[in-house]
Design a protein around this motif. Sequence first.
Motif, mmCIF file in Angstrom:
data_model
loop_
_atom_site.group_PDB
_atom_site.id
_atom_site.type_symbol
_atom_site.label_atom_id
_atom_site.label_comp_id
_atom_site.label_asym_id
_atom_site.label_seq_id
_atom_site.Cartn_x
_atom_site.Cartn_y
_atom_site.Cartn_z
ATOM 1 N N THR A 150 -55.425 27.467 13.499
ATOM 2 C CA THR A 150 -56.057 26.757 12.398
ATOM 3 C C THR A 150 -55.078 25.771 11.765
ATOM 4 O O THR A 150 -55.428 24.629 11.469
ATOM 5 N N VAL A 209 -61.496 25.109 12.668
ATOM 6 C CA VAL A 209 -61.350 26.466 13.180
ATOM 7 C C VAL A 209 -61.658 26.507 14.677
ATOM 8 O O VAL A 209 -60.933 27.110 15.464
ATOM 9 N N GLY A 216 -63.075 33.406 12.119
ATOM 10 C CA GLY A 216 -62.101 33.665 13.168
ATOM 11 C C GLY A 216 -61.814 35.141 13.348
ATOM 12 O O GLY A 216 -61.863 35.651 14.464
ATOM 13 N N VAL A 257 -60.553 30.138 17.710
ATOM 14 C CA VAL A 257 -61.067 31.132 16.782
ATOM 15 C C VAL A 257 -60.206 32.382 16.823
ATOM 16 O O VAL A 257 -59.756 32.805 17.871
ATOM 17 N N ALA A 295 -61.303 30.576 8.591
ATOM 18 C CA ALA A 295 -60.591 31.131 9.740
ATOM 19 C C ALA A 295 -60.601 32.648 9.670
ATOM 20 O O ALA A 295 -60.575 33.323 10.693
ATOM 21 N N ALA A 326 -60.399 25.183 5.453
ATOM 22 C CA ALA A 326 -60.768 25.936 6.650
ATOM 23 C C ALA A 326 -60.162 27.329 6.703
ATOM 24 O O ALA A 326 -60.648 28.179 7.427
#
Lengths: 411, 540, 248
Positions: free
Chosen positions: B488, B477, B270, B482, B266, B262
Amino acid sequence: MMSSFLFRAMDTRAGIFLALMAAVIILVPAGNLLVPEGSPFHVPTYAVTLMGKYLTYALLALAVDLVWGYCGILSLGHAAFFALGGYAMGMYLMRQIGTRGVYGDPILPDFMVFLNWKELPWYWYGFDMFWFAALMVVLVPGLLAFVFGWFAFRSRVTGVYLSIITQALTYALLLAFFRNDMGFGGNNGLTDFKDILGFDIQADTTRAGLFAASGLALVLCFLLCRAITRSKLGKVLVAVRDAESRTRFLGYRVEHYKLFVWTLSAMMAGIAGALYVPQVGIINPGEFAPANSIEVVIWVAVGGRGTLVGAVLGAVLVNFAKTWFTAALPDIWLFALGGLFVVVTLFLPKGIVGTLSQGWSALRQRKVSADYEAGSDEPPAPPQSPSAPAKIHPKPAASRLPADAEAQPAE
Amino acid sequence: MSLARPILLLFALIAGVLAGPAVAQSDPDTLRPLINELADGKYDQTQKQIEALAATGDPAVAPALEALGEGDLYVRKSDGLVFITKKDGKGYKLTDPLTLETAGEAGRREVSKIKVNNKLRRVIRSALGSLTLRAPDPEVRRQAAEAIFKAQDPDGIEALDAALAAETDVGVRKVMEEARAAAVLNSGMDEAQKLDAVQTLSDMGNRDALSLLLATQASTEGAVRDAAGRAIVKIEKSIAAWDAAQNIWYGLSLGSVLLLAAIGLAITFGVMGVINMAHGEMVMIGAYTTFVVQELIRTSAPGLFDYSLFIALPLAFLVSGAVGVAIERGVIRWLYGRPLETLLATWGISLVLQQAVRSLFGPTNREVGNPDWMSGAFEIGQMTITYNRMWIIVFAMLVFTGLMLVLKKTPFGLYTRAVTQNRRMAASMGIRTPWVDALTFGLGSGIAGIAGVALSQIDNVSPNLGQGYIIDSFMVVVFGGVGNLWGTLVGAMTLGVVNKFLEPYAGAVLGKIFVLVFIILFIQKRPRGLFALKGRAVEA
Amino acid sequence: MARSNSLLYLDGVSVSFDGFKALNELSLTIAPGEMRAIIGPNGAGKTTMMDVITGKTRPDSGEVYFNGTVDLTGEDEASIAELGIGRKFQKPTVFESHTVLDNLELALKAPRGPFATLFHVIAQSEKKRLDYLLDLIRLGPKRGELAANLSHGQKQWLEIGMLLAQDPKLLLVDEPAAGMTDAETAETAELLKDIANDHSVVVVEHDMVFVRSLGVKVTVLHEGSVLAEGSLDHVSADERVVEVYLGR
Ligand SMILES: Nc1ncnc2c1ncn2[C@@H]1O[C@H](COP(=O)(O)OP(=O)(O)O)[C@@H](O)[C@H]1O
Ligand SMILES: [Mg+2]
C-alpha cells in the motif's frame, strides 16, 4: 435450431410478463393520445415520458442481471455502456438540430461553435444518419466491453477486483467526458434536441412512440435473455457463477462465455441509453458517475438477481419510489436508498421475485411429497447414502444463491 | 529607464516601513538640518548634500530623498523648512519629511520646489540604494539587492561595492554579489568583469539567472557570449533536476494523501477481505470531527486553536472507529465470505452516512482552519515546500509506522493476523474471532478518521469528501497488492509520483485518466497487485 | 517406460510455493489403460501433482506429456480437459444450484464453445447416456433435485458421474472415498474398477482398505517425490514407507 432456441424462451412466467408488457405498451400511449384530457383515464404526457424512462432503466437492469445474476460478474460500470449508447443517440439528435441551434451553424453543434471549432471532429461523421447512429449505439458499448472483457477475463480478474476495475473504467470515462476538448459538449453534455427521424421530439405522439419503442426493446431483449439463460449456455453461465474453476476443468473456456454475455449485456445497456436520451432530452457526463452503476445493481438485487422478471420489476419499483420520494420527502430518499441496499443484502438476498418463487416451489414440493406419502404405497427408492435426506428440504435463504429456483424440466 | 520609478517606489516603501520608531537610528533633530539644507544651493551643492544625507546611513532620510527625486520636495518660503508635498486643489498638503506626519497646508505661492536634474536623480537613486543596502535589517538589505538584481541597474554597482565591503550576513552577501553580477552584465564594464559576473550567475543557477544569461547571450559577443552559453546549458540541467525534485515532492505529497486515505482500507480490505465502500465516509467523519472540535474551540477557548488538530486526532479516531465497529457488528459480520454483497451493503451505508452528515451539517463546505504551523512555506534550493504538505507527509509516515507496529508487535496484531490466516484455527486456540473482527474493522475505520483530520487541512470538508477518495483508495490497495501494507505504501507513493509527472504533459484530468487506465491494464497483468501474497489462503 | 508409449509422462517436475517445495523432481509414468493408486501422507503433494497435470498449477521445471506427444505445461485447464483428462476434486465440487441432471448434462461430451451451447438441443443419444449414467451412480430418483441438497457421498458419486460423462481417456480421482461409509467405500471401489476396464485411472486415496481392494500398482509419494512403487504388499514392506506413515 433457431426456432427451438426461441421457443425455449416461452413458458407461463414469460407469458404473463409478455401479456403485461403488451398491455402497458398499448394502453399507456392510448391513454395519452386517445383518451381526452379531462377523463380520469387520461395519461398525461409527463407520465408517459416518466414511464418510458423506467422502461429504459428496466432494460439496463436486465443487462446487469444477465452478467451478475447469471454469470456472477458484478459490474459497477454498466452506466458507462448506458451512457455511451446515450451519447451515440445524442450525437444523432444534435446533428438533427441543423441550423435551428443558437448559432445557426448547419454542421457544427452549438457547443463547438462556442468553443471556436472550425470543423466537425472525425468521430462525429456519419451521425447525421439514423442507421449509422443506431449501429453505433450497440457497436461502441459492445466494442468497449469486448476489449475490456477480453483483457480482464483472459487474465482471470474476478470478483471484487473486477468490480473495482469496472468502476475505475466508468470513472475514467466520466473524467474524460467532462473535458471540453473531447468534443462531446463537456460539462453540459448534449441537449436542446429538436427532432428524431423527422418527428418533433416534444410532440405527444413522438413521446408515445418512444415509450412504445422502449417497451418493445425491453420485450425483445427479455426474450433474448430468456432464450439464453434457459439454453445450455445459460446453464454453463450459472456453473461459472457458482464454481468457475470447476467449469474450466470440464473443458469450458470460461473467458469466452463471460466475454459473450458481457459484450451482449453492454450492447443492451447501450440500447437502453439510446432510448433514454430522447425521452429525457439530455445526456451529460453525470450519467457515467459510478454511483449510477451501483444503483442499477440494487434495482436488480431488490427485484431478484438471477431472475429476469425480477430485474425489470426491481428497476421499475425502485425508480418509482425514487420519483415519489424525491418529490415528497427529498431528504429521506438517500436514507431510503441506502437502507434498501443494507436490507436487501441482509434480509432479502434473493430479491422479491426470487423469494416469492422459492416460497412457491417450496409449497408445491410440500404438496407433491404429501401426495406421495398419502397416495403411493411404493416407497421412494432408498437413497444410496444413509445420510441422504429422504425428503426434500429446500435450503433456507442461506449464504448460497440458487439460480432461478423454479425447476427446469429437461427438454 | 522605465524601471526607475517602480524601484524608487519600492525603496521608498521599504524606507517608509523603516521610518517607524522601532528602527529609527538617530533622532530627527540631527537629520533635519541636513534636509533643510537641501533648500539652498546649486546642483553641485545639492549633490554633496544628498551624499551627506546618504552617509548618515539612516533610512529615515529615504522618504525625503525619494520625494526629491520625484520633484515633490518643497521648501516653505516663510521659515525655510522643507516638506514633502502633495498637490491638493489650489495648494499643497505638507508632510514632515522625517516623521511623515501631516504638517498642514500651504498655498501655491508659499512654497517653492527644490529642483533636480537628471544627474541628481541618478545620485539620489544610488543614494537611496546604498541607504537600504546598509539598512540594519538584513531582510531589507536583501530586498534592496534583489531590486537591483531585477533592474540590472549599473548605477547600483558602486553602492553594492560599498555595501558588500560592510556586509556580514553570508546570505545577504550572496544576493548582493548576484545583484552586482546582474548589474555588471548590463553595464559597459570590461570583459573580465563580465566573465566573473557570468560565473556568479551560473553559480546562482535559477530561473532568474537563466533569463539574464539568455539576454546576455543574445546581446554580447566573444568570450562572454560563450561563457553565457555554457552557463545556460548548466543551469538548464540543474533546473530540470530541481523541477524533477519538485515534482517528486508533489508526488510524494499526493502519495501521502492517497496513503492516508487508503491505509485504513488496506486493513479492512487487505487484511480482512472486507470491501468497505463506506470507507470514504469514515474519512469524511474524521474531517467533520475536526470541524466540530474547531468550532468548540473557537467559541470556548480560542487560545487552543493551534492545538485543535491534536485534540481532533484521538477524537476522530474514536468517532470513526466507533462507527466502524457499529457497521461491522450491525451489518458486515452477517456477510463474511460474500464480498459482493458486502460491497453493496456498505455502499448503502455510505449513502446513509453522507445523507446523515448532510442533514446535520448542511450540504455545503464547512470551513476548517489551518493552525499557524500548518500554513506558510519555505524553500530548499529551487523547490518550494509548503508546511501543510510537509506535515501531511510526515503524518502519513507516522500513521504507517504506527500501524505497522500495532500489527507486528502487539498481541492484538498477532490475533488479527492469526484470524486472517486461519479463522478456524485461531478460534480453536481461544481467540475470540468476532471480537477481533470488530476491533480490526474499528481500527481500519479509526485510521480513516485520522486521515480525515489531515485531509480536512487540504481539501473541502463536505458530505462528498469521502466519495472523492474511495476509488483512488481502492486503486492504491489493489495496485499495491491486497493484504500487504508495504504494498500500500509503495502503491500510494508510486501512483502519487506518476500522477504528478503526467500532469505537466497531460493536464490533471487526463493524467488521472491515464493512471486509471494504467491500473486497469496493470491488474490484468498482475491480478493480485504489485506485492501479491501467494498461497492457498489467497485462492480461497 | 519411454515417453512415446506412455499415456501420462511426468519427468523431474518441481513446484514450489514461496520456497516450499510441494513437488520435488517428481517422475511418474502411466501406461494407456493402466489404473494406478497413489498414496502418501497429508501434504505429500498428491493434489498438487493433479493440479500440475490439469493445468491449474504451472510447474517450475520438468516435463509433463500426455499421449507421449502433447506438452501439458503449455495448455490451460479447458484445453487439457478437452484433450481427455478428467478430474474429480478432493473436496467434492458440483454445481449446487443446478439439478443432478443438469450437472451431468454440462459434463457430457459435446462441443464446448458458447455458440455450440447456445443452440444446443439435447439429442436422443445424449438422453440415453444421461439415463445410463444416472443409473450407474444411483441418482436416478434424484435427477431433478438440486445438487446442493445431496449428501456428501452422493455429491462424490455425482462428481464421478460427471467425470464419466466427459468420457475422458484419463481420470484423475482425488480421495473419492473421503467421508463415505464403509459400504459406500466398497461400492466406490467397485465402480472405479469397472471404469478402469475402458479408461486409464489415477486414484489418490488414504484409505488402505480401499487401495487394497483396487488391487493395482501403488506409488507412494512423500515430500513431493516418489518414495516407492509396486504392489501394495511390496510398498508396505518398504521400511521407508512404514517410517513415513507411522514414524516420527
Ligand atoms: N497454492 C498453494 N500455496 C501454498 N502452498 C501450497 C499450495 N498448494 C499446495 N501447497 C502446499 O503443498 C503441499 C502439498 O499439498 P497437497 O498437494 O495438497 O498435498 P496432498 O494432496 O498430498 O495432501 C502442502 O504442504 C500444501 O500446504
Ligand atoms: Mg490432497
